[in-house]
Design a protein around this motif. Structure first.
Motif, PDB file in Angstrom:
ATOM      1  N   ASN A  92       6.285 -12.301 -41.554  1.00  0.00           N
ATOM      2  CA  ASN A  92       5.033 -11.966 -40.885  1.00  0.00           C
ATOM      3  C   ASN A  92       4.051 -13.122 -40.986  1.00  0.00           C
ATOM      4  O   ASN A  92       4.014 -13.851 -41.997  1.00  0.00           O
ATOM      5  N   VAL A  93       3.286 -13.266 -39.932  1.00  0.00           N
ATOM      6  CA  VAL A  93       2.186 -14.218 -39.926  1.00  0.00           C
ATOM      7  C   VAL A  93       0.910 -13.406 -39.775  1.00  0.00           C
ATOM      8  O   VAL A  93       0.668 -12.801 -38.725  1.00  0.00           O
ATOM      9  N   GLY A  94       0.123 -13.351 -40.819  1.00  0.00           N
ATOM     10  CA  GLY A  94      -1.041 -12.477 -40.803  1.00  0.00           C
ATOM     11  C   GLY A  94      -0.604 -11.020 -40.876  1.00  0.00           C
ATOM     12  O   GLY A  94       0.486 -10.682 -41.351  1.00  0.00           O
ATOM     13  N   GLU A  95      -1.442 -10.135 -40.369  1.00  0.00           N
ATOM     14  CA  GLU A  95      -1.165  -8.709 -40.453  1.00  0.00           C
ATOM     15  C   GLU A  95      -0.520  -8.136 -39.202  1.00  0.00           C
ATOM     16  O   GLU A  95       0.013  -7.027 -39.227  1.00  0.00           O
ATOM     17  N   SER A  96      -0.514  -8.884 -38.103  1.00  0.00           N
ATOM     18  CA  SER A  96      -0.089  -8.276 -36.844  1.00  0.00           C
ATOM     19  C   SER A  96       0.976  -9.056 -36.085  1.00  0.00           C
ATOM     20  O   SER A  96       1.333  -8.691 -34.966  1.00  0.00           O
ATOM     21  N   GLY A 108      14.367 -17.650 -31.440  1.00  0.00           N
ATOM     22  CA  GLY A 108      13.194 -17.121 -32.108  1.00  0.00           C
ATOM     23  C   GLY A 108      12.513 -16.046 -31.282  1.00  0.00           C
ATOM     24  O   GLY A 108      12.531 -16.088 -30.048  1.00  0.00           O
ATOM     25  N   ARG A 109      11.942 -15.068 -31.965  1.00  0.00           N
ATOM     26  CA  ARG A 109      11.218 -13.977 -31.311  1.00  0.00           C
ATOM     27  C   ARG A 109       9.925 -13.746 -32.080  1.00  0.00           C
ATOM     28  O   ARG A 109       9.933 -13.629 -33.311  1.00  0.00           O
ATOM     29  N   VAL A 110       8.818 -13.682 -31.340  1.00  0.00           N
ATOM     30  CA  VAL A 110       7.499 -13.452 -31.947  1.00  0.00           C
ATOM     31  C   VAL A 110       6.900 -12.208 -31.297  1.00  0.00           C
ATOM     32  O   VAL A 110       6.803 -12.122 -30.068  1.00  0.00           O
ATOM     33  N   GLU A 111       6.512 -11.239 -32.118  1.00  0.00           N
ATOM     34  CA  GLU A 111       5.928  -9.991 -31.630  1.00  0.00           C
ATOM     35  C   GLU A 111       4.516  -9.853 -32.180  1.00  0.00           C
ATOM     36  O   GLU A 111       4.304  -9.941 -33.399  1.00  0.00           O
ATOM     37  N   PHE A 112       3.561  -9.641 -31.280  1.00  0.00           N
ATOM     38  CA  PHE A 112       2.169  -9.477 -31.689  1.00  0.00           C
ATOM     39  C   PHE A 112       1.495  -8.538 -30.713  1.00  0.00           C
ATOM     40  O   PHE A 112       1.571  -8.721 -29.504  1.00  0.00           O
ATOM     41  N   GLY A 113       0.877  -7.507 -31.238  1.00  0.00           N
ATOM     42  CA  GLY A 113       0.254  -6.521 -30.367  1.00  0.00           C
ATOM     43  C   GLY A 113       1.280  -5.909 -29.434  1.00  0.00           C
ATOM     44  O   GLY A 113       2.337  -5.455 -29.857  1.00  0.00           O
TER      45      GLY A 113
END
Length: 394
Positions: free
Chosen positions: A170-174, A201-206
């Motif tokens: 995780n990067v930060g809380e979200s 790579g996969r990045v999920e935010f909101g």
């Protein structure tokens, strides 16, 4: 219309379902779980001098059958085994129309997984090559809004025999990040992959997901004695062409970038891919799609635009003294653009009905992604598709 009952054969279920009810741990907890999915689909093509088919299938809807069940129908069964909290395994078999005109079940998954930590895990055996954003469930029609994932991008489904190392953090809380390193080989009957390695790579935010991947491999086309003989004739008279156009160990690279936004009531999804490598048999292409849809109760209407650009020569002209290579290059020209309008209806939990219509415009000289071309086929034209399917999971 030619129906293929084996598409819905329960033979793979019969073998695997024996395991599920009787496999329990000593403390009464299930070790094994059984599940599956399927699609009953039909498609009509307005082009009668060629076929619209499943990836790598030799025929389909159009010339062979006005209405065909082969491009989309399939049945799959899966057994998951959770031996410990960290150690698990999965086996999946899929029955679908293939390059040999058969519905013989194919082992698409067969691997073990060990989680060293909640963040770090390894899989070894037969895995789905994570080439696209939706690779893990591209065959599971129920998991997607469309009748089929956009064929401009999702033009193959590869099971890789090898290993995958994944790391999540995780990067930060979200923001959640997943990195995957994969290596292995594949035998897809019409081609083989060797020395495959990829970083994804996969990045999920909101409500957003970003996917990126890069793969390198050596691709060999299936043995074709007649074609090999014809290519051998180039050696004495056109050595440069002979060195570039061969069937074995072509260096290929594949890059993908995708973005999805799904806040719940509507969605947007888009991917772009780039297939390249050394000059040779395989056309270099840039493929993309963009799709948007809205969820209104049990209904999800959607629209999808797809495009294929061919970025390598589609002829070597007079440099070809025999004409075989020019024919191969012309056959690899699938440049086109398409517009699809459709809707999904969630009839009940685990069952969805879909209907869609597509219009495809081929670029000049292009076969438009069609196969089984007949003498009366005219490249560079347009055609329409009407598709319907029932997707289910169990």
């Amino acid at each position: 219309m030619r129906l293929h009952p084996r598409c819905l054969s329960l033979s793979i279920l019969a073998g695997l379902s024996v395991l599920a009810p009787s496999a329990f741990a000593a403390d009464g907890n299930d070790i094994f779980s059984f599940s599956g999915y399927g699609t009953v689909g039909v498609v009509h093509s307005s082009e009668h001098q060629a076929d619209f088919g499943a990836p790598m299938a030799p025929d389909g809807a159009g010339h062979t059958d006005r209405w065909s069940t082969t491009p989309d129908s399939r049945l799959a069964a899966q057994v998951n085994a959770n031996f410990t909290e960290n150690f698990s395994a999965v086996v999946q078999a899929v029955s679908e129309y293939d390059s040999e005109r058969s519905y013989a079940p194919d082992l698409t998954l067969a691997h073990v997984r060990y989680a060293f930590t909640p963040a770090l895990a390894v899989r070894a055996g037969r895995i789905v090559a994570p080439t696209f954003m939706l690779s893990e469930y591209r065959r599971v029609g129920y998991a997607m809004p469309w009748v089929r994932p956009p064929v401009e991008v999702y033009n193959t489904a590869i099971s890789l025999d090898g290993a995958e190392l994944s790391y999540k953090f995780n990067v930060g809380e979200s923001t959640a990040v997943t990195l995957q390193l994969v290596a292995g080989e594949a035998d897809e009957k019409v081609f083989e992959l060797h020395d495959t390695i990829g970083l994804l790579g996969r990045v999920e935010f909101g409500s957003s997901t970003v996917f990126a991947g890069y793969n390198e491999t050596k691709l060999s086309l299936a043995d074709d004695p007649q074609l090999e003989y014809l290519l051998s004739l180039y050696g004495p008279i056109a050595p440069e062409l002979a060195s570039n156009y061969h069937l074995k160990d072509n260096d290929v690279t594949f890059a993908a970038l995708g973005y999805a936004y799904d806040p719940g009531k509507w969605f947007f999804r888009s991917e772009i891919t780039r297939l390249a490598g050394e000059e040779g048999m395989l056309a270099h292409t840039t493929n993309m799609y963009a799709s948007v849809g809205m969820r209104v109760g049990a209904f999800t209407p959607y629209a999808t635009f797809g495009k294929v650009n061919v970025d390598s020569p589609i002829t070597v002209g007079a440099a070809d003294p025999i004409g075989v290579i020019n024919g191969i290059l012309a056959n690899g020209n699938e440049a086109r653009q398409s517009l699809t309008l459709g809707a999904r209806w969630d009839v009940r939990e685990s069952v969805a009905l879909k209907l869609e219509a597509s219009h495809v415009d081929s670029d000049a000289g292009s076969n438009g992604g069609l196969t089984n071309l007949q003498p009366g086929f005219r490249p560079g034209g347009s055609y329409n598709l009407v598709s319907a399917s029932v997707d289910f999971v169990f």
